[in-house]
Design an enzyme around this catalytic site. Structure first.
Site, PDB file in Angstrom:
ATOM      1  N   ASP A   1      -6.018  -2.637   2.775  1.00  0.00           N
ATOM      2  CA  ASP A   1      -6.156  -1.548   1.377  1.00  0.00           C
ATOM      3  C   ASP A   1      -5.386  -2.412   0.331  1.00  0.00           C
ATOM      4  O   ASP A   1      -5.433  -2.032  -0.836  1.00  0.00           O
ATOM      5  CB  ASP A   1      -5.538  -0.204   1.828  1.00  0.00           C
TER       6      ASP A   1
ATOM      7  N   HIS B   1      -7.726  -0.415  -2.558  1.00  0.00           N
ATOM      8  CA  HIS B   1      -6.556   0.034  -2.787  1.00  0.00           C
ATOM      9  C   HIS B   1      -6.485   1.448  -3.610  1.00  0.00           C
ATOM     10  O   HIS B   1      -5.915   1.494  -4.690  1.00  0.00           O
ATOM     11  CB  HIS B   1      -5.782  -0.935  -3.605  1.00  0.00           C
ATOM     12  N   ILE B   2      -7.295   2.384  -2.806  1.00  0.00           N
ATOM     13  CA  ILE B   2      -7.367   3.547  -3.605  1.00  0.00           C
ATOM     14  C   ILE B   2      -7.056   4.841  -2.576  1.00  0.00           C
ATOM     15  O   ILE B   2      -7.646   5.812  -2.568  1.00  0.00           O
ATOM     16  CB  ILE B   2      -8.781   3.774  -4.367  1.00  0.00           C
ATOM     17  N   GLY B   3      -6.129   4.494  -1.561  1.00  0.00           N
ATOM     18  CA  GLY B   3      -5.894   5.601  -0.531  1.00  0.00           C
ATOM     19  C   GLY B   3      -5.473   6.799  -0.875  1.00  0.00           C
ATOM     20  O   GLY B   3      -5.654   7.772  -0.471  1.00  0.00           O
ATOM     21  N   GLY B   4      -4.651   6.535  -2.207  1.00  0.00           N
ATOM     22  CA  GLY B   4      -4.135   7.774  -2.925  1.00  0.00           C
ATOM     23  C   GLY B   4      -5.057   8.552  -3.718  1.00  0.00           C
ATOM     24  O   GLY B   4      -4.645   9.553  -4.365  1.00  0.00           O
TER      25      GLY B   4
ATOM     26  N   GLU C   1      -4.536  -8.946  -6.579  1.00  0.00           N
ATOM     27  CA  GLU C   1      -5.156  -7.750  -6.918  1.00  0.00           C
ATOM     28  C   GLU C   1      -5.614  -7.937  -8.407  1.00  0.00           C
ATOM     29  O   GLU C   1      -4.934  -8.245  -9.193  1.00  0.00           O
ATOM     30  CB  GLU C   1      -4.569  -6.584  -6.581  1.00  0.00           C
TER      31      GLU C   1
ATOM     32  N   SER D   1       0.567  -1.129   3.246  1.00  0.00           N
ATOM     33  CA  SER D   1       1.570  -0.975   2.558  1.00  0.00           C
ATOM     34  C   SER D   1       1.512  -1.753   1.052  1.00  0.00           C
ATOM     35  O   SER D   1       0.873  -1.494   0.131  1.00  0.00           O
ATOM     36  CB  SER D   1       2.698  -1.429   3.250  1.00  0.00           C
TER      37      SER D   1
END
Length: 203
Positions: free
Chosen positions: A55, A83-86, A60, A31
């Site tokens: 993630d 942090h590139i899950g999308g 950051e 999240s």
């Protein structure tokens, strides 16, 4: 862990949570990094052998090409992604499909799935309940009369009963219409069966 970041959820997961986990358990956060007390997580990784899959992180890089220097990256029990899950092909296709679904739903039904900024409570103070025959122009005349008194409609719903002969409209207003207005509406429109004005509870 998948929780929206709000003032009340910042640091929501902390030492007490990690203390209740079984030793060697897995903790996965997809999240926002700030919903977790990252120092408490790092301590749990050291003292309780908690394994973390992250993630997202509390601190950051500000730019896409910046170095990631957060101390948690040095923990042996961390499996981290960027942090590139999308950003995967599958995620992009899913996002596109969901965007099309939401637009179609809004266009065809006037509803927005998953909307997050609806007013929890409108300024409405009164509800006008109009029981009426299901005829053209009934609600138009009601709304015109409300407008003439400079009263704003906050919410409105019209329910038609089986057979499409009768209906009831619930109209939430930001002020109380005058009794003279209500009497005039009933007298001038034979398709209005009954009018009730209710004061709304503001709590």
């Amino acid at each position: 862990m998948h929780l929206a970041l709000k003032p009340e959820t910042k640091g929501f997961i902390g030492a007490e949570f990690f203390g209740a986990m079984r030793e060697g358990a897995y903790f996965i956060n997809t999240s926002r990094g700030e919903v977790v007390d990252q120092a408490a997580l790092a301590n749990a990784m050291k003292t309780r052998n908690i394994r973390a899959g992250l993630d997202v992180y509390a601190v950051e890089p500000a730019a896409a090409t910046s170095e990631f220097t957060d101390d948690i990256a040095k923990e042996a029990n961390l499996y981290g992604t960027h942090h590139i899950g999308g950003s995967t092909d599958q995620a992009q296709e899913a996002i596109a499909a969901e965007t099309v679904r939401i637009i179609r739903e809004f266009k065809e039904a006037g509803k927005v799935p998953n909307v997050v900024n609806l007013a929890r409570q409108t300024p409405a103070t009164h509800r006008l309940v109009v029981r009426h025959l299901d005829r053209p122009g009934v609600l138009a005349s009601v709304l015109d009369t409300i407008k003439a008194e400079q009263i704003n409609v906050q919410e409105m719903e019209n329910i038609v009963f089986e057979g499409a002969e009768a209906a009831v409209a619930r109209i939430n207003l930001d002020n109380a219409p005058s009794r003279a207005m209500l009497n005039r509406l009933e007298a001038e429109n034979a398709d209005i069966i009954d009018l009730d004005l209710l004061k709304l509870n503001s709590e």
